[in-house]
Design a protein around this motif. Sequence first.
Motif, PDB file in Angstrom:
ATOM      1  N   UNK B 197     116.220  71.056   4.369  1.00 30.92           N
ATOM      2  CA  UNK B 197     116.172  71.420   5.782  1.00 30.92           C
ATOM      3  C   UNK B 197     115.240  70.469   6.539  1.00 30.92           C
ATOM      4  N   UNK B 198     114.066  70.219   5.971  1.00 33.58           N
ATOM      5  CA  UNK B 198     113.124  69.324   6.650  1.00 33.58           C
ATOM      6  C   UNK B 198     113.721  67.918   6.775  1.00 33.58           C
ATOM      7  N   UNK B 199     114.360  67.464   5.704  1.00 30.98           N
ATOM      8  CA  UNK B 199     115.011  66.159   5.711  1.00 30.98           C
ATOM      9  C   UNK B 199     116.048  66.097   6.843  1.00 30.98           C
ATOM     10  N   UNK B 200     116.853  67.156   6.920  1.00 29.66           N
ATOM     11  CA  UNK B 200     117.916  67.195   7.936  1.00 29.66           C
ATOM     12  C   UNK B 200     117.337  67.229   9.347  1.00 29.66           C
ATOM     13  N   UNK B 201     116.276  67.984   9.537  1.00 28.56           N
ATOM     14  CA  UNK B 201     115.661  68.092  10.865  1.00 28.56           C
ATOM     15  C   UNK B 201     115.106  66.744  11.316  1.00 28.56           C
ATOM     16  N   UNK B 202     114.375  66.092  10.410  1.00 25.37           N
ATOM     17  CA  UNK B 202     113.710  64.842  10.791  1.00 25.37           C
ATOM     18  C   UNK B 202     114.706  63.709  11.017  1.00 25.37           C
ATOM     19  N   UNK B 203     115.699  63.621  10.115  1.00 27.58           N
ATOM     20  CA  UNK B 203     116.717  62.580  10.336  1.00 27.58           C
ATOM     21  C   UNK B 203     117.590  62.919  11.552  1.00 27.58           C
ATOM     22  N   UNK B 204     117.758  64.196  11.809  1.00 29.76           N
ATOM     23  CA  UNK B 204     118.540  64.611  12.987  1.00 29.76           C
ATOM     24  C   UNK B 204     117.953  64.035  14.263  1.00 29.76           C
ATOM     25  N   UNK B 205     116.633  64.175  14.439  1.00 27.97           N
ATOM     26  CA  UNK B 205     116.035  63.641  15.679  1.00 27.97           C
ATOM     27  C   UNK B 205     115.958  62.118  15.658  1.00 27.97           C
ATOM     28  N   UNK B 206     115.798  61.559  14.456  1.00 30.90           N
ATOM     29  CA  UNK B 206     115.785  60.080  14.369  1.00 30.90           C
ATOM     30  C   UNK B 206     117.110  59.519  14.893  1.00 30.90           C
ATOM     31  N   UNK B 207     118.222  60.148  14.458  1.00 34.97           N
ATOM     32  CA  UNK B 207     119.529  59.625  14.865  1.00 34.97           C
ATOM     33  C   UNK B 207     119.886  59.976  16.314  1.00 34.97           C
ATOM     34  N   UNK B 208     119.044  60.747  16.962  1.00 37.24           N
ATOM     35  CA  UNK B 208     119.257  61.018  18.388  1.00 37.24           C
ATOM     36  C   UNK B 208     118.146  60.403  19.230  1.00 37.24           C
ATOM     37  N   UNK B 209     117.551  59.340  18.722  1.00 41.13           N
ATOM     38  CA  UNK B 209     116.688  58.530  19.583  1.00 41.13           C
ATOM     39  C   UNK B 209     115.197  58.570  19.337  1.00 41.13           C
ATOM     40  N   UNK B 210     114.699  59.457  18.457  1.00 44.68           N
ATOM     41  CA  UNK B 210     113.255  59.476  18.210  1.00 44.68           C
ATOM     42  C   UNK B 210     112.868  58.224  17.414  1.00 44.68           C
ATOM     43  N   UNK B 211     111.847  57.518  17.931  1.00 45.34           N
ATOM     44  CA  UNK B 211     111.418  56.304  17.242  1.00 45.34           C
ATOM     45  C   UNK B 211     110.547  56.681  16.053  1.00 45.34           C
ATOM     46  N   UNK B 212     111.204  56.922  14.931  1.00 43.19           N
ATOM     47  CA  UNK B 212     110.500  57.271  13.694  1.00 43.19           C
ATOM     48  C   UNK B 212     111.209  56.531  12.559  1.00 43.19           C
ATOM     49  N   UNK B 213     110.428  55.980  11.642  1.00 37.29           N
ATOM     50  CA  UNK B 213     111.050  55.213  10.560  1.00 37.29           C
ATOM     51  C   UNK B 213     111.396  56.133   9.391  1.00 37.29           C
ATOM     52  N   UNK B 214     112.302  55.670   8.543  1.00 33.27           N
ATOM     53  CA  UNK B 214     112.667  56.434   7.341  1.00 33.27           C
ATOM     54  C   UNK B 214     111.433  56.592   6.460  1.00 33.27           C
ATOM     55  N   UNK B 215     110.610  55.548   6.425  1.00 40.15           N
ATOM     56  CA  UNK B 215     109.386  55.599   5.616  1.00 40.15           C
ATOM     57  C   UNK B 215     108.463  56.726   6.106  1.00 40.15           C
ATOM     58  N   UNK B 216     108.330  56.846   7.424  1.00 41.55           N
ATOM     59  CA  UNK B 216     107.494  57.921   7.984  1.00 41.55           C
ATOM     60  C   UNK B 216     108.069  59.295   7.621  1.00 41.55           C
ATOM     61  N   UNK B 217     109.392  59.396   7.684  1.00 39.12           N
ATOM     62  CA  UNK B 217     110.038  60.679   7.355  1.00 39.12           C
ATOM     63  C   UNK B 217     109.765  61.051   5.894  1.00 39.12           C
ATOM     64  N   UNK B 218     109.889  60.056   5.015  1.00 35.79           N
ATOM     65  CA  UNK B 218     109.647  60.340   3.593  1.00 35.79           C
ATOM     66  C   UNK B 218     108.199  60.774   3.370  1.00 35.79           C
ATOM     67  N   UNK B 219     107.274  60.144   4.099  1.00 37.83           N
ATOM     68  CA  UNK B 219     105.855  60.537   3.996  1.00 37.83           C
ATOM     69  C   UNK B 219     105.653  61.961   4.498  1.00 37.83           C
ATOM     70  N   UNK B 220     106.321  62.282   5.600  1.00 37.22           N
ATOM     71  CA  UNK B 220     106.183  63.634   6.170  1.00 37.22           C
ATOM     72  C   UNK B 220     106.682  64.687   5.188  1.00 37.22           C
ATOM     73  N   UNK B 221     107.761  64.368   4.512  1.00 36.84           N
ATOM     74  CA  UNK B 221     108.340  65.340   3.570  1.00 36.84           C
ATOM     75  C   UNK B 221     107.372  65.652   2.426  1.00 36.84           C
ATOM     76  N   UNK B 222     106.509  64.676   2.116  1.00 36.39           N
ATOM     77  CA  UNK B 222     105.542  64.890   1.028  1.00 36.39           C
ATOM     78  C   UNK B 222     104.359  65.742   1.481  1.00 36.39           C
ATOM     79  N   UNK B 223     104.246  65.959   2.778  1.00 33.86           N
ATOM     80  CA  UNK B 223     103.075  66.678   3.296  1.00 33.86           C
ATOM     81  C   UNK B 223     103.255  68.200   3.343  1.00 33.86           C
ATOM     82  N   UNK B 224     104.412  68.683   2.926  1.00 28.10           N
ATOM     83  CA  UNK B 224     104.595  70.146   2.958  1.00 28.10           C
ATOM     84  C   UNK B 224     104.441  70.752   1.564  1.00 28.10           C
TER      85      UNK B 224
END
Lengths: 186, 224
Positions: B197-224
Amino acid sequence: MKGSENILRILQETKLLVEKNNSFELKSLSDKTIRSATISQDADNIIVAVLVYSLGKVMEREHYKKMEGWNEFYNAVIKNLNLAIRSLKMGNIKNTRVYLGRIRNSLNKISGDLGRYIKDVFRKAEINKAFKLYEHGLSSEQTAELLGVSLWDLASYIGQSNIGDAKISISMPVKKRIKIAEDIFG
Amino acid sequence: MKYLIFDSGPIISLTMNGMLPIIEKLKEVFDGEFILTSQVKNEIVDRPMKIKRYKLEALRVMDLIDRGIFKMSSDIISPQKLNKEISRILKITNGVLRTVQTGEKIKIIHEGEASCLAFSNLSDSDNVIVIDERTTRLLTEAPQNLEKMMGKKLHTPIKAELSLLDGLKKFKFIRSAELLFVAYKKGLIPIKKNKDLLDALLYGVKFKGAAISSQEIEEMKKLV
């Protein structure tokens, strides 16, 4: 009109490339145009960038050339490019704008599907050029304003690119930004 | 009182992902106000109301304003005061970068983004700006990156007068991605909570224009 000499050169090259049916070079020329448009943010530079890119896209679609209305469109492009070039050489910027506008307006006179297809190419070219300005460093709202496109259109376009993946775009460690978010929510 | 000041990008990316109701849930657990300036409202409601393709989205955002989930900045700071600060900020930010060759200034940010910075500057309370686009963030967090990036993209040397930015206070920025991260951690998303779910949420906003890298998303996923 900022950089009218540059615009004149671009229009002359555009006409030659259209006549040579060179869609690849047309799109490459458009990329160069967008660099000067990023700095000048002059409407004329932006209109020319959109026009050149659109013509590149239209020329690469061979099946358009077999459709009803193609000859009318092609002739309108060449005729109005010639007139725009001549006006710009004489320093008549007002007429240059009129002739460039007529290229797009000529689509309204084309019967059948071609006019609609090419109008769509122009609309998408505007979004593409807005994206390019964003890629070059302008903010999303500034680019949307300059091109007259919707931020809603631009959002998906930006999202499908790899702009966000560039290391240079990362200005703060992930943990630090998460902490800002968690702190404000208490 | 605390303020979360929204730029248009995060509202667009959340709306396009069907996540607008999460804003309402986040508001319920937030001890403060969610702020919209009239310049941002213009981008996400007034203009799209005239475009059939986005009219429904505009109406859904308007509904959040009508129901008080978003508070208009004019309820807190007068439009005159805000506009004056916007002009000051635009003068500073759009004077920072120039081409070396011609000395021409490059106008990089717009009234919408500037209005968020202006509200943040004028507010006495703790506040954070929610903004998805990178230019405004880079300008105050890492202006040297922006200078480097523009010089490279424009194929012309760019000179940055970074001292001009000294007049602006340090802004705090988050993106729609961090908002969703908080919502996920607080269990506000009405979908079974797991890493997908977290993966889907973060990539969802990335693909709709949020300037966030895949690397940042992977780091965020490790923080929960």
